[in-house]
Design an enzyme around this catalytic site. Structure first.
Site, PDB file in Angstrom:
ATOM      1  N   TYR A 174       0.840  -1.197   0.000  1.00  9.71           N
ATOM      2  CA  TYR A 174       0.000   0.000   0.000  1.00  9.71           C
ATOM      3  C   TYR A 174       0.879   1.252   0.000  1.00  9.71           C
ATOM      4  O   TYR A 174       0.670   2.177  -0.786  1.00  9.71           O
ATOM      5  CB  TYR A 174      -0.939  -0.010   1.212  1.00  9.71           C
ATOM      6  CG  TYR A 174      -1.847   1.185   1.285  1.00  9.71           C
ATOM      7  CD1 TYR A 174      -3.012   1.235   0.527  1.00  9.71           C
ATOM      8  CD2 TYR A 174      -1.531   2.267   2.084  1.00  9.71           C
ATOM      9  CE1 TYR A 174      -3.845   2.348   0.575  1.00  9.71           C
ATOM     10  CE2 TYR A 174      -2.356   3.382   2.138  1.00  9.71           C
ATOM     11  CZ  TYR A 174      -3.512   3.413   1.388  1.00  9.71           C
ATOM     12  OH  TYR A 174      -4.322   4.518   1.436  1.00  9.71           O
TER      13      TYR A 174
ATOM     14  N   TRP B   9      -6.505   3.000 -11.222  1.00  7.02           N
ATOM     15  CA  TRP B   9      -5.938   2.970  -9.870  1.00  7.02           C
ATOM     16  C   TRP B   9      -6.850   2.164  -8.937  1.00  7.02           C
ATOM     17  O   TRP B   9      -6.389   1.311  -8.188  1.00  7.02           O
ATOM     18  CB  TRP B   9      -5.763   4.400  -9.371  1.00  7.02           C
ATOM     19  CG  TRP B   9      -5.132   4.565  -8.034  1.00  7.02           C
ATOM     20  CD1 TRP B   9      -5.777   4.713  -6.835  1.00  7.02           C
ATOM     21  CD2 TRP B   9      -3.738   4.635  -7.732  1.00  7.02           C
ATOM     22  NE1 TRP B   9      -4.878   4.878  -5.815  1.00  7.02           N
ATOM     23  CE2 TRP B   9      -3.607   4.832  -6.340  1.00  7.02           C
ATOM     24  CE3 TRP B   9      -2.587   4.562  -8.508  1.00  7.02           C
ATOM     25  CZ2 TRP B   9      -2.379   4.946  -5.714  1.00  7.02           C
ATOM     26  CZ3 TRP B   9      -1.360   4.680  -7.872  1.00  7.02           C
ATOM     27  CH2 TRP B   9      -1.260   4.870  -6.500  1.00  7.02           C
TER      28      TRP B   9
ATOM     29  N   HIS C 186       1.702   4.158  -3.185  1.00  2.00           N
ATOM     30  CA  HIS C 186       1.525   5.601  -3.016  1.00  2.00           C
ATOM     31  C   HIS C 186       2.841   6.352  -3.178  1.00  2.00           C
ATOM     32  O   HIS C 186       2.844   7.499  -3.636  1.00  2.00           O
ATOM     33  CB  HIS C 186       0.866   5.911  -1.669  1.00  2.00           C
ATOM     34  CG  HIS C 186      -0.604   5.680  -1.697  1.00  2.00           C
ATOM     35  ND1 HIS C 186      -1.152   4.453  -1.434  1.00  2.00           N
ATOM     36  CD2 HIS C 186      -1.621   6.511  -2.000  1.00  2.00           C
ATOM     37  CE1 HIS C 186      -2.467   4.544  -1.564  1.00  2.00           C
ATOM     38  NE2 HIS C 186      -2.775   5.780  -1.911  1.00  2.00           N
TER      39      HIS C 186
ATOM     40  N   TYR D 172      -5.146  16.928   0.518  1.00  2.00           N
ATOM     41  CA  TYR D 172      -5.528  15.514   0.544  1.00  2.00           C
ATOM     42  C   TYR D 172      -4.422  14.750   1.267  1.00  2.00           C
ATOM     43  O   TYR D 172      -3.260  14.783   0.861  1.00  2.00           O
ATOM     44  CB  TYR D 172      -5.688  15.005  -0.883  1.00  2.00           C
ATOM     45  CG  TYR D 172      -6.477  13.727  -1.038  1.00  2.00           C
ATOM     46  CD1 TYR D 172      -6.478  12.731  -0.088  1.00  2.00           C
ATOM     47  CD2 TYR D 172      -7.227  13.510  -2.180  1.00  2.00           C
ATOM     48  CE1 TYR D 172      -7.197  11.574  -0.254  1.00  2.00           C
ATOM     49  CE2 TYR D 172      -7.951  12.358  -2.372  1.00  2.00           C
ATOM     50  CZ  TYR D 172      -7.939  11.384  -1.395  1.00  2.00           C
ATOM     51  OH  TYR D 172      -8.650  10.232  -1.580  1.00  2.00           O
TER      52      TYR D 172
END
Length: 104
Positions: free
Chosen positions: A18, A76, A22, A41
């Protein structure tokens, strides 16, 4: 301005993957996120739980509608199916958290 905080879980053993994905986020996806109107964000993770936060100048629903046409976002999302357990509830709504207090 609207703010939104949301949460979801990732599969056990996928924590490093994960983070890696990113770290290597696609430039075209970042461009689409910005163009849709997302600001500030941020994603946080503790264990298998991820908490996300963002702000928009208009309405959250309008920003989501713009992201709905993003091909990069669609790819994505598909790519993360093996990592994310549950990003939305049974009705397809992001599992958002209710704002209780805010300090500017």
């Amino acid at each position: 301005m609207e703010r939104m905080c949301f949460t979801f879980d990732i599969y056990e053993g996928k924590e490093a993957e994960y983070k890696k994905r990113h770290d290597e986020i696609w430039p075209d996806l970042v461009a689409d996120i910005k163009a849709a109107g997302f600001k500030n964000y941020t994603l946080f993770r503790r264990g298998l739980t991820v908490v996300g936060y963002f702000e928009v100048d208009g309405k959250v629903e309008d920003v989501f509608a713009k992201m709905g046409s993003s091909q990069a976002n669609a790819k994505w999302s598909k790519w993360f199916e093996d990592v994310i357990v549950n990003l939305a509830d049974g009705n397809g709504n992001l599992m958002s958290m209710k704002e209780v207090w805010h300090l500017d």
